[in-house]
Write an enzyme that holds these catalytic residues in place. Sequence first.
Site: not given
Ligand SMILES: NC(=O)c1ccc[n+]([C@@H]2O[C@H](COP(=O)([O-])OP(=O)(O)OC[C@H]3O[C@@H](n4cnc5c(N)ncnc54)[C@H](OP(=O)(O)O)[C@@H]3O)[C@@H](O)[C@H]2O)c1
Length: 258
Positions: A148, A162
Site C-alpha cells: 500500500s 495498517y
Molecule cells: N483499495 C485501495 O485503494 C487499496 C490501496 C492500497 C492497498 N490496498 C490493498 O489491496 C488489497 C485488497 O484490498 P481491497 O481494496 O480490495 O479491499 P476490500 O474490498 O475490503 O477487500 C479486502 C479483501 O481482503 C479479504 N479480507 C479482508 N479481511 C480479511 C481477513 N480478516 N481475513 C482474510 N481475508 C480478508 C477480503 O476477502 P473476503 O471478505 O471475501 O474474505 C477481500 O477480498 C489489500 O491488501 C489492501 O490493503 C487497497
Amino acid sequence: MNSLFDVSGRTVLITGGVNGLGRMIAEGMLCAGAKVYVTTRKADAVDTAQRELSALGDCTVLAANLTDPKGATALAQEIMTREPALNVLINNAGKTWGAKLEAFPDKAWAPVFDVNVQVPFTLIRDLLGPLRKAASAEDPARVINIGSLAGTVVERIDAFSYAASKAAIHHLSRVLAAELADQHITVNVVVPGYFPTHMTAHIREAPAELEQLVRRVPLARLGHADDIVGACRFLSSRAGRYLTGSELYVDGGMAGCR
Ligand SMILES: NC(=O)c1ccc[n+]([C@@H]2O[C@H](COP(=O)([O-])OP(=O)(O)OC[C@H]3O[C@@H](n4cnc5c(N)ncnc54)[C@H](OP(=O)(O)O)[C@@H]3O)[C@@H](O)[C@H]2O)c1
C-alpha cells in the site's frame, strides 16, 4: 515478442479474490487464460463467485479463513491436493482498522498484522514446494504481495497498524526476495494508491474528501481495474521475470511525484 505479457496456462492463487482489487486481478488473469484459484472467508459467497468467475475461465473459489496463520496453512494444504505446481501466488487479502490516535485500541494491532504480514509469510513458506516445482531460471515462480502507498509515504488516514503492517510486508518482501532468488522464485510488491473498493468506500461516500484526494493524485483519478491487472499480469509474465525485491507503484504518481 507477442507472448511477452502472456499468462495463459499459468496457475495462479489470489487470496481474497472474490471482492475488490483481488476480484479485478482474478478477472484480468482469467480473461488472459490463466488457471485461477481465489479465496474468501465467506462460505455463502462461494457459489455465486464460482458461477460468475467460471464464466470467464478456469476458476476455483475456495472458502478459506485467512484471519490467522492456521488458515494459511490449511489453504496451502488444500492447494497442494489440487496442484503439483504453482506459478504465481498473489497475497492480496488485507485488513485495515481506522480510528483517531487517542481512541486507537490495542486490539487493532494483532489482527491487522496477522492478515497483512504473517498470513502472506505463512502462505509463501507453506507453498514453497509447488512454487519450486513451477520455477526455473528461465521462468521463475512469482510471489506478488499487495502492499500500500500508506506503507511507504505518510498518508493521514488514521490507520496506524495498517500503515505499519504494509511497511512490514514491503520490507519482508525484499528479505524473502533475497532468500529465494537462487531458487528462481521472485518476490515483488505491487503498491496501489487509491482504488474504488470497499476499503476506500468511506472516502468515496464523502464528496469533499474524494475531491480533495483526487486533487492530490498527479494523474487526477482513482485507479481502474486495468491498472492493477496490468501490473499483476506484467509481473506474472515473461516480461516480469527479471524483477525481484522491487516495488511497483500503481498510484497515479502519488509516491513518485512527491
Ligand atoms: N483499495 C485501495 O485503494 C487499496 C490501496 C492500497 C492497498 N490496498 C490493498 O489491496 C488489497 C485488497 O484490498 P481491497 O481494496 O480490495 O479491499 P476490500 O474490498 O475490503 O477487500 C479486502 C479483501 O481482503 C479479504 N479480507 C479482508 N479481511 C480479511 C481477513 N480478516 N481475513 C482474510 N481475508 C480478508 C477480503 O476477502 P473476503 O471478505 O471475501 O474474505 C477481500 O477480498 C489489500 O491488501 C489492501 O490493503 C487497497
